[in-house]
Design an enzyme around this catalytic site. Structure first.
Site, PDB file in Angstrom:
ATOM      1  N   SER A  33      42.102  48.285  36.195  1.00 28.13           N
ATOM      2  CA  SER A  33      41.971  47.414  37.368  1.00 28.13           C
ATOM      3  C   SER A  33      42.919  47.780  38.504  1.00 28.13           C
ATOM      4  O   SER A  33      42.700  47.383  39.636  1.00 28.13           O
ATOM      5  CB  SER A  33      42.211  45.963  36.961  1.00 28.13           C
ATOM      6  OG  SER A  33      43.454  45.845  36.307  1.00 28.13           O
ATOM      7  N   ASP A 334      47.187  37.750  41.512  1.00 31.54           N
ATOM      8  CA  ASP A 334      46.522  36.734  40.678  1.00 31.54           C
ATOM      9  C   ASP A 334      47.216  36.548  39.325  1.00 31.54           C
ATOM     10  O   ASP A 334      46.612  36.050  38.392  1.00 31.54           O
ATOM     11  CB  ASP A 334      45.055  37.109  40.463  1.00 31.54           C
ATOM     12  CG  ASP A 334      44.899  38.444  39.743  1.00 31.54           C
ATOM     13  OD1 ASP A 334      45.933  39.075  39.395  1.00 31.54           O
ATOM     14  OD2 ASP A 334      43.749  38.867  39.514  1.00 31.54           O
ATOM     15  N   HIS A 337      47.442  41.191  38.623  1.00 33.61           N
ATOM     16  CA  HIS A 337      47.354  42.320  39.563  1.00 33.61           C
ATOM     17  C   HIS A 337      48.229  42.094  40.786  1.00 33.61           C
ATOM     18  O   HIS A 337      48.617  40.969  41.077  1.00 33.61           O
ATOM     19  CB  HIS A 337      45.895  42.509  39.973  1.00 33.61           C
ATOM     20  CG  HIS A 337      44.972  42.587  38.804  1.00 33.61           C
ATOM     21  ND1 HIS A 337      44.194  41.519  38.392  1.00 33.61           N
ATOM     22  CD2 HIS A 337      44.740  43.582  37.933  1.00 33.61           C
ATOM     23  CE1 HIS A 337      43.511  41.870  37.322  1.00 33.61           C
ATOM     24  NE2 HIS A 337      43.823  43.118  37.013  1.00 33.61           N
TER      25      HIS A 337
END
Ligand code: NAG
Ligand code: NAG
Ligand code: NAG
Length: 368
Positions: A33, A334, A337
């Site tokens: 990610s 978040d 991340h």
């Protein structure tokens, strides 16, 4: 010589400098990610659907792109610095987007080690089964297509930049999140490192010459780790409020990875294998937040409340979440991340030095 001629010559030289800068032909990116520009979303994002809507993407793109952030990622800043278009996710290629300037194979939730390994250990919280090996298979398809069209594909790959990661963070995240201990997870480090090194050598065999292999971020500074493994014991925290033992774990992984990269360089002296110190580049803003314009480094900008604004059952984008007004003042997006602002400073630290060793062959052609 007349002023007119001098001006003409001056303009000619300027055009030589500005129109033909040396750069990479393409960037090929692998990972999770931290680098995914849309593969996970295009694959359905069943395990994390909020990624497909605002506030993800609220900065810069103004809509959700599948990036696990409010805006651009490290790989986006690399593309910008080298004057290349932002990399299309591999899964978008089917829709007719060209692979000429590179492709991004990174997929949110990806592990280095194959997903089957984790299932065999009863770890079933994986976001995706697209591991690093799976991403290599995607690259081989893309390469076959490129080489079918271009006679110079060897030269083309030689002047392309391969970014192998960051990957491996999730190999630790999943077991940690289901109760794995630091001691248990340390035992997994050699296998993770070996998988990353093996993938890097496969890419070299495929024709890659310049490769960046990033290490892990300081996970002890991450809101999810701070929330799950918080303790009243003040000694567990460093002076920046990060969990010492988990940062030490990241350093342990990075040290093993660096050693393995040294061996790989001996095996492939014709390749340039660059270690990217994400840890060091990020640690700077935890240490001196104000210097980088941050007011908050540990609390997530977007989340469901709690001391670090991270609640696993009410994450960013879920009902009742709260997002900060100015994400550029936060490093954590978040809980898991980072924000665009944090990725920007990491990218800058890698592109301008000193966090890539050896440095990249082509200096960036644009300021980011
Ligand atoms: C995984 O779970 C199954 C069913 O609960 C159990 O039989 C098996 O022993 C577990 N395997 C491991 C490696 O923990
Ligand atoms: C991954 O593979 C396992 C086992 O084949 C399957 O049960 C699971 O649904 C897959 N997960 C995802 C996210 O694709
Ligand atoms: C986390 O969110 C859930 C669901 O909204 C809520 O029930 C719970 O109280 C929250 N936990 C904390 C620590 O805020």
């Amino acid at each position: 010589m007349s002023i007119f001629m001098k001006t003409i010559i001056f303009i000619y030289f300027l055009s030589l400098v500005s129109c033909h800068p040396q750069s990479y032909n393409a960037i090929f990116s692998f990972g999770d990610s931290l680098a995914d520009t849309g593969n996970f979303l295009l694959s359905g994002a069943m395990t994390f659907p909020v990624i497909g809507k605002l506030p993800y993407g609220e900065t810069f793109f103004k809509h959700a792109t599948g990036r696990c952030s409010n805006g651009r990622l490290i790989v986006d800043f690399f593309a910008e610095a080298y004057g290349l278009p932002l990399l299309p996710p591999y899964l978008a290629l089917k829709k007719g987007i060209k692979a000429e300037n590179g492709v991004n194979f990174a997929t949110a939730g990806a592990t280095a080690i194959s997903a089957e390994y984790f299932y065999s250990k009863n770890i079933t919280i994986l976001w995706t089964n697209v591991s690093l090996t799976h991403q290599l298979g995607w690259f081989q398809q893309v390469k076959a297509n490129i080489c079918a069209i271009r006679k110079d594909c060897r030269e083309y790959l030689k002047k392309s930049l391969f970014i192998v990661g960051e990957i491996g963070g999730n190999d630790y995240n999943y077991p940690y999140f289901v109760g794995g201990s630091i001691k248990q997870l340390k035992a997994l480090v050699p296998a993770v490192v070996e998988t990353i090194i093996e993938a890097t050598s496969v890419l070299i065999e495929e024709g890659a010459v310049e490769l960046v292999v990033p290490g892990n971020l300081p996970i002890g500074c991450s809101a999810v780790y701070l929330t799950l493994f918080g303790t009243p014991n003040k000694d567990a925290y460093d002076k920046n409020g990060c969990l010492k033992a988990y940062n030490a774990f990241s350093k342990y992984h990075n040290a093993k990875l660096k050693l393995a990269i040294e061996d790989l360089r001996k095996e492939y002296p014709q390749a340039k294998i660059i270690y990217a110190d994400y840890y060091g580049a990020a640690k700077r803003f935890y240490h001196a937040p104000k210097h980088y314009g941050f007011s908050n480094t540990l609390v997530a900008c977007c989340g469901g409340g709690g001391p670090y604004n991270f609640n696993n059952s009410a994450r960013c984008g879920h009902i009742g979440y709260k997002a900060c007004l100015d994400a550029s003042k936060f490093t954590n997006w978040d809980g898991i991340h980072l924000t665009e602002a944090a990725y920007y400073h990491i990218a800058k630290g890698l592109l301008d030095g000193p966090f890539t060793s050896p440095p990249l062959t082509f200096p960036p052609i644009k300021q980011i």
